[in-house]
Scaffold this motif. Structure first.
Motif, PDB file in Angstrom:
ATOM      1  N   ARG A 114       3.494   1.127  -7.779  1.00 21.43           N
ATOM      2  CA  ARG A 114       4.343   0.257  -6.975  1.00 21.43           C
ATOM      3  C   ARG A 114       5.740   0.050  -7.567  1.00 21.43           C
ATOM      4  O   ARG A 114       6.365  -0.985  -7.367  1.00 21.43           O
ATOM      5  CB  ARG A 114       3.665  -1.088  -6.736  1.00 21.43           C
ATOM      6  N   ASP A 170       6.110   4.234   0.756  1.00 22.17           N
ATOM      7  CA  ASP A 170       6.900   5.340   1.320  1.00 22.17           C
ATOM      8  C   ASP A 170       8.055   4.807   2.163  1.00 22.17           C
ATOM      9  O   ASP A 170       9.187   5.282   2.076  1.00 22.17           O
ATOM     10  CB  ASP A 170       6.014   6.254   2.176  1.00 22.17           C
ATOM     11  N   GLN A 171       7.739   3.780   2.980  1.00 21.42           N
ATOM     12  CA  GLN A 171       8.793   3.161   3.803  1.00 21.42           C
ATOM     13  C   GLN A 171       9.872   2.546   2.921  1.00 21.42           C
ATOM     14  O   GLN A 171      11.061   2.692   3.181  1.00 21.42           O
ATOM     15  CB  GLN A 171       8.201   2.047   4.670  1.00 21.42           C
ATOM     16  N   ASP A 216       0.846  -1.187   0.000  1.00 21.22           N
ATOM     17  CA  ASP A 216       0.000   0.000   0.000  1.00 21.22           C
ATOM     18  C   ASP A 216       0.887   1.245   0.000  1.00 21.22           C
ATOM     19  O   ASP A 216       2.110   1.141  -0.026  1.00 21.22           O
ATOM     20  CB  ASP A 216      -0.966   0.007   1.192  1.00 21.22           C
ATOM     21  N   ASP A 217       0.263   2.410   0.011  1.00 26.30           N
ATOM     22  CA  ASP A 217       0.996   3.662  -0.094  1.00 26.30           C
ATOM     23  C   ASP A 217       2.023   3.853   1.021  1.00 26.30           C
ATOM     24  O   ASP A 217       3.149   4.272   0.772  1.00 26.30           O
ATOM     25  CB  ASP A 217       0.020   4.839  -0.084  1.00 26.30           C
ATOM     26  N   GLN A 218       1.599   3.489   2.221  1.00 22.75           N
ATOM     27  CA  GLN A 218       2.482   3.658   3.368  1.00 22.75           C
ATOM     28  C   GLN A 218       3.713   2.771   3.238  1.00 22.75           C
ATOM     29  O   GLN A 218       4.838   3.186   3.487  1.00 22.75           O
ATOM     30  CB  GLN A 218       1.701   3.323   4.634  1.00 22.75           C
ATOM     31  N   LYS A 219       3.475   1.524   2.798  1.00 24.45           N
ATOM     32  CA  LYS A 219       4.582   0.585   2.600  1.00 24.45           C
ATOM     33  C   LYS A 219       5.541   1.111   1.527  1.00 24.45           C
ATOM     34  O   LYS A 219       6.755   0.970   1.640  1.00 24.45           O
ATOM     35  CB  LYS A 219       4.049  -0.788   2.177  1.00 24.45           C
ATOM     36  N   ARG A 260       9.974   7.270  -7.026  1.00 25.00           N
ATOM     37  CA  ARG A 260       8.811   6.406  -7.139  1.00 25.00           C
ATOM     38  C   ARG A 260       8.208   6.626  -8.518  1.00 25.00           C
ATOM     39  O   ARG A 260       8.136   7.750  -8.997  1.00 25.00           O
ATOM     40  CB  ARG A 260       7.809   6.775  -6.068  1.00 25.00           C
TER      41      ARG A 260
END
Lengths: 413, 291
Positions: free
Chosen positions: A98, A72-73, A67-70, A94
């Protein structure tokens, strides 16, 4: 002969010659004039200086969904790793939902670098009964060093306060047993717990070299990748091939330019000479625009530039053919030049606009590697129109005004 | 000087003689698609010692991998193409090649996943379609719709000639090929427009002449320019082909074919086709000043 025009023309020629030399040759000592030579400020692409371009894609697994948070990490982790390699100006970007693009220029071992980027680096301490005691998330720091006594390369681990507590409890509980240290499912070592460790410090040894320990240190410091990552696309160019490609394209460019210059003078005489000077000015303008627009010069980009030299003379050829016709119709030199430019202008405009449409479409829809080509081609088309319509015209009139060469035969009649 | 419009059947036959074998080749053997389109790994290495293709293949085989081809070029440089390899497989292969064949320098190592190739093809077709539509619109605005169609037909001619010949020669095609095709289109349309511009001008000047003759005169008036421009572009392309290094050779070859075809089609395809598209009335009547 008219002295005013002659002096102007001579002055112009000297100016062009000086600028042309300054643009490509390092006349002044390094750093004295910051923007000279012009060519120094043009960035070279990975295919010309060597390096690696990787497209990574995050994959869903049964346990972890992307997901988006993953993402970013993931981006942050990869950035930390890349910075750990000490590459100058790395690109970590990015792309889409993905994907992550990584570009590293001028590194000695690109293969190893890619390998380190995609390693999950999931560290676990596992008890004899299979329970996971600690993970990489409990690490405060990981620093590689050489042990003074044994001269062995090791990675020193330092846990977070919470990790320290967990580790202390575990070493008490599993005293006189073995605790396994596992990286990405691979057993690194299985040390025997002699005494409880209360200060939250440990080390991993068994590395063949300091470099190997350094690589693991970077991975552990940057943390594990939050999701599984696969290499979708990878382009590695070794430094030797890059240098070779650059040298060859420069050589091809010089030969191509020389052929054009020779042809124009032989066929069009005086106007041909003027067009050649305009072509040199055109080259300088284009190189300058490359610097202004921060164009990263790639191999297809250079091909686009060299090709644009061929196309740039086209506008001149259209105009000169027109002037020839006007002279044959019995017009005087001045009015033939005026009429020739006026009539040729529409043709030059319409034909270049249609070519520009193709180049712009290519830029918008093309993959990243053809973009460089589309950009250099577009810059080339616009600059060539400008030089042909304004500079060639002005210089040709100036030349006619000097009245050094009065015979219209030298203008193609 | 011969009448270009009256002899137009001959020009069509010449075009067909080149395009039809190309199309047959496309149907039978297709294009030799590189990894950018099919996915796969390609590795270029330079060995320090004298090595044969068979030796390299043997080492690749030992790693449990099969090559699609191994190509030897001058100076101990080898190109090895395989299916898509995982990072581990790739690393293993490079290590084995280095250790078992007496040391090497890695020049290039590319990997393209299969989905990337599909995206590239889609992008390329989209770019082609969008560029064509925009150019027809521009030509319709500046000239007339039927000339726009004739110009696009000439472009199609050049694309077919280029793609067909590359299929016959089985030249390996990669992503730069898309850029080459679009450049050819840009160049070909540029050439065609210069001629249409002259026809536009002459239609207003040569009243009382038949339109076939107006086109013929315009074509001959622009002939020197057509030849000279193509010449200068071919000069630089030849320089790039012979001195520019192997990496862009196929790209430049596509351009050389396309530019030559583009010069031909703008003279011998676009204008004759436009003439054939005109209705009978306009063909037989003398040219009137256009409104």
């Amino acid at each position: 002969m008219r002295w005013g025009s002659t002096i102007k023309l001579a002055g112009l020629l000297v100016l062009v010659a000086v600028i042309a030399v300054l643009a490509v040759k390092p006349v002044f000592p390094e750093g004295k004039v910051p923007w000279l030579p012009l060519t120094r400020d043009i960035d070279l692409g990975l295919d010309l200086q060597g390096g690696v371009h990787v497209v990574l894609e995050a994959k869903d697994t049964e346990d972890i969904k992307v997901d988006d948070q993953k993402m970013d990490q993931l981006l942050a982790t990869i950035e930390r790793r890349v910075n750990g390699f000490g590459v100058s100006e790395p690109v970590v970007q990015r792309e889409g939902e993905r994907r992550i693009v990584v570009e590293l220029a001028g590194i000695d071992d690109p293969e190893a670098a890619v390998d380190s980027i995609v390693k999950t680096a999931y560290l676990e301490f596992i008890a004899p009964d299979g329970k996971v005691i600690l993970t990489g998330a409990d690490l405060e720091n990981a620093v590689e060093s050489i042990r003074q006594d044994t001269n062995q390369a090791i990675v020193n681990l330092e846990f977070t306060p919470e990790g320290t507590k967990k580790f202390a409890e575990a070493t008490k509980k599993y005293l006189h047993q073995n605790i396994a240290i596992v990286l990405d499912g691979q057993l690194l070592q299985n040390p025997y717990v002699k005494d409880p460790i209360l200060d939250g410090k440990a080390f991993i040894d068994g590395y063949a070299s300091f470099e190997e320990a350094h690589e693991i240190g970077v991975l552990l410091r940057s943390g594990a990748l939050p999701v599984k990552v696969e290499v979708m696309e990878k382009r590695t160019v070794g430094p030797t091939l890059g240098k070779d490609s650059l040298d060859r394209s420069i050589k091809a460019g010089i030969i191509g330019l020389a052929l054009i210059l020779a042809f124009m003078v032989t066929y069009y005489r005086v106007p041909g000479l003027v067009a050649n000077i305009a072509l040199l000015i055109y080259s300088i303008i284009v190189l300058g625009l490359f610097v202004v627009f921060d164009v990263v010069l790639t191999l297809p980009g250079i091909a686009g530039f060299i090709l644009s030299l061929g196309i740039a003379v086209d506008a001149n050829i259209i105009i000169f053919e027109r002037i020839k016709e006007e002279l044959k119709n019995g017009k005087s030199l001045r009015s033939a030049i005026d009429a020739g430019f006026k009539r040729a202008f529409v043709a030059v405009l319409d034909s270049n606009v249609t070519t520009l449409i193709a180049a712009v479409v290519l830029y918008y829809f093309g993959a990243s590697m053809v973009r460089g080509f589309a950009l250099t081609l577009s810059i080339g088309i616009l600059s060539s129109m400008f030089t042909a319509i304004t500079l060639t015209r002005w210089m040709l009139k100036l030349t006619a005004d000097t009245r050094i060469i009065k015979n219209t035969k030298f203008y193609g009649a | 000087m011969f009448h270009i419009i009256h002899k137009r059947k001959l020009w069509y036959i010449i075009s067909a003689a080149i395009i039809i074998p190309g199309l047959i080749s496309l149907f039978i053997q297709g294009l030799n698609l590189g990894i950018d389109f099919t996915g796969g790994n390609i590795t270029e290495v330079k060995f320090k010692k004298d090595v044969t293709t068979a030796q390299v293949r043997e080492v690749v085989k030992e790693q449990g991998l099969t090559d699609k081809y191994i190509q030897k070029s001058t100076g101990g440089v080898f190109l090895i193409r395989t299916e898509v390899l995982t990072e581990e497989e790739n690393e293993k292969m490079l290590k084995a090649l280095d250790e078992e064949l007496g040391g090497m320098t890695l020049l290039r190592n590319n990997k393209v996943g299969p989905t990337i190739g599909a995206e590239l093809t889609r992008q390329a077709l989209l770019a082609l379609a969008v560029a064509s539509v925009l150019m027809v619109l521009y030509i319709t605005w500046r000239f007339e719709f039927k000339q726009g169609i004739a110009a696009i037909a000439a472009i199609l001619h050049d694309v077919l000639v280029t793609v067909g010949l590359l299929s016959i020669m089985q030249v390996e095609i990669n992503s730069a090929f898309v850029a080459a095709i679009l450049t050819i289109i840009g160049y070909s349309i540029n050439d065609t427009i210069v001629i249409f511009d002259r026809i536009r001008e002459n239609l207003a000047l040569k009243k009382g002449m038949k339109i076939a003759d107006v086109i013929n005169i315009s074509l001959w008036q622009t002939m020197a320019r057509s030849i000279n421009t193509t010449g200068t572009v071919l000069f630089v392309l030849a320089a790039l082909y012979f001195f520019g290094g192997t990496t862009i050779n196929n790209f430049v070859l596509a351009l050389i074919i396309g530019v030559t075809s583009g010069a031909y089609s703008s003279i011998f395809t676009a204008s004759p086709l436009w003439y054939d598209m005109l209705d009978k009335k306009r063909r037989q009547k003398a040219v009137k000043p256009t409104a």
